[in-house]
Design an enzyme around this catalytic site. Sequence first.
Site, short mmCIF file in Angstrom:
data_model
loop_
_atom_site.label_atom_id
_atom_site.label_comp_id
_atom_site.label_asym_id
_atom_site.label_seq_id
_atom_site.Cartn_x
_atom_site.Cartn_y
_atom_site.Cartn_z
N ALA A 8 1.28 -1.19 0.03
CA ALA A 8 -0.25 -0.22 -0.02
C ALA A 8 0.92 1.42 0.15
O ALA A 8 0.30 2.17 0.33
CB ALA A 8 -1.13 -0.05 1.30
N VAL A 11 2.93 3.39 -4.80
CA VAL A 11 2.84 2.92 -6.31
C VAL A 11 1.83 1.80 -6.32
O VAL A 11 0.48 1.59 -7.24
CB VAL A 11 3.88 1.74 -6.67
CG1 VAL A 11 3.25 1.52 -8.75
CG2 VAL A 11 5.22 2.60 -7.20
N GLY A 12 1.66 1.41 -4.96
CA GLY A 12 0.39 0.11 -4.79
C GLY A 12 -1.19 1.07 -4.81
O GLY A 12 -2.60 0.53 -5.36
N ARG A 82 15.69 0.38 -3.45
CA ARG A 82 17.56 0.07 -2.97
C ARG A 82 18.07 1.51 -1.81
O ARG A 82 17.90 3.17 -2.85
CB ARG A 82 18.18 0.34 -4.30
CG ARG A 82 19.86 -0.03 -3.93
CD ARG A 82 20.01 -0.87 -4.86
NE ARG A 82 21.72 -0.59 -5.26
CZ ARG A 82 22.68 -0.59 -5.85
NH1 ARG A 82 22.37 -1.29 -7.50
NH2 ARG A 82 23.67 -1.11 -6.26
N ARG A 88 23.29 -4.35 -5.41
CA ARG A 88 22.35 -5.37 -5.75
C ARG A 88 21.97 -6.33 -5.35
O ARG A 88 21.09 -6.70 -5.48
CB ARG A 88 22.97 -5.21 -7.62
CG ARG A 88 22.07 -6.16 -8.06
CD ARG A 88 22.82 -6.37 -9.72
NE ARG A 88 23.76 -7.03 -9.74
CZ ARG A 88 24.46 -7.16 -10.73
NH1 ARG A 88 24.88 -6.95 -11.41
NH2 ARG A 88 25.72 -8.72 -10.25
N ASN A 95 14.72 -8.74 -1.76
CA ASN A 95 12.59 -8.37 -2.06
C ASN A 95 12.79 -10.04 -2.53
O ASN A 95 11.33 -10.04 -2.91
CB ASN A 95 13.43 -7.50 -3.51
CG ASN A 95 12.94 -6.02 -3.25
OD1 ASN A 95 12.71 -5.97 -1.45
ND2 ASN A 95 13.32 -5.00 -3.97
N ASN A 120 11.01 -4.23 -7.32
CA ASN A 120 12.20 -4.38 -8.44
C ASN A 120 13.44 -5.15 -7.92
O ASN A 120 13.21 -5.63 -6.57
CB ASN A 120 13.06 -2.61 -8.19
CG ASN A 120 12.38 -2.28 -9.51
OD1 ASN A 120 12.23 -2.58 -10.35
ND2 ASN A 120 11.83 -0.37 -9.38
N HIS A 175 14.43 -3.51 -17.39
CA HIS A 175 13.42 -2.58 -16.96
C HIS A 175 14.66 -2.00 -15.92
O HIS A 175 14.95 -2.22 -15.45
CB HIS A 175 12.23 -3.27 -16.56
CG HIS A 175 11.67 -1.37 -15.61
ND1 HIS A 175 11.37 -0.17 -16.41
CD2 HIS A 175 10.89 -1.44 -14.17
CE1 HIS A 175 10.72 0.31 -14.94
NE2 HIS A 175 11.28 -0.05 -14.04
#
Length: 309
Positions: A8, A11-12, A82, A88, A95, A120, A175
């Site tokens: 939430a 973006v969500g 990040r 990375r 994630n 991501n 992406h």
Amino acid sequence: MKVTVVGAGAVGATCADNIARKELASELVLLDIKEGVAEGKAIDMMQTAGLLGFDTKIKGVTNDYVATEHSDVVVITSGLPRKPGMTREELIGVNAGIVKSVTENILKYSPDTIIIVVSNPMDTMNYLTLQTSGLPKHRVLGMGGALDSARFRYYLSQELGCSPGDLNAVVIGGHGDTTMIPLIRHATWNSTPVTNFLTKEQQDKIVADTMVGGATLTKLIGTSAWYAPGAGTAAMVESILRDEKKLISCGVALEGEYGQSDISLVVPVILGRNGWERILDFKLSEEEQAAFNKSANAVRNMNDVLKTL
């Protein structure tokens, strides 16, 4: 129709807001791990229903996957951005655990759902979902291409002085700001190649600006974007639930298409009620294919980190 949005955050919540405003589903569940966040945002959105004229019922829950039962589409936005000093490999490790857990919990209650991965690094998270969910490949999609293509159309419209709605423009590949490939040779302005109206210098600038579109916004506002990612995800949900058969660039499993296999990469697909229904072959030039292969190698290197977890 029922849609669940996991995560939430900005973006969500933006994705959920777009879905509700367009009445794409009769029921929408917003789920988050942080107590009260999803509930609060759901109530806030529901209080706009009388003002905006939609009837979608939005419910916010804290980590209650029972509420997501029988979802037709599930959007996964959860995960950490990040942070400074984070490698990375560390980001993928954190994630991957989140996305895998979310996927397993979702499938307990919605085994026939279609999953859209936003988290991501998207290509790797989508690949992980493909490998661990057991779902048919047509029911797992990554969102990044829809966003990158929208940014491509924006930069084209700014240079051409036209409406983005009059443009068709596709981004393929990974992406990421070094892996995406804006296909300017294939872009059109109401069926006419945009290259007819742009100098080589203008074309190069548009491609370069598109590739760093996300980084540009992060620099300006200090965090990742949310309006366009949320709208891009909602557009995918709309094409699926309304069986629109729209051509949208999405991250999907490749099995020989575009010369790649055992990988998830962004390519143009047709989206309908069963998920992605077919991949379109854009007949890449040698230069475009070489760029796509290079992008695939970079994404594959990220995917290799999953083997160490």
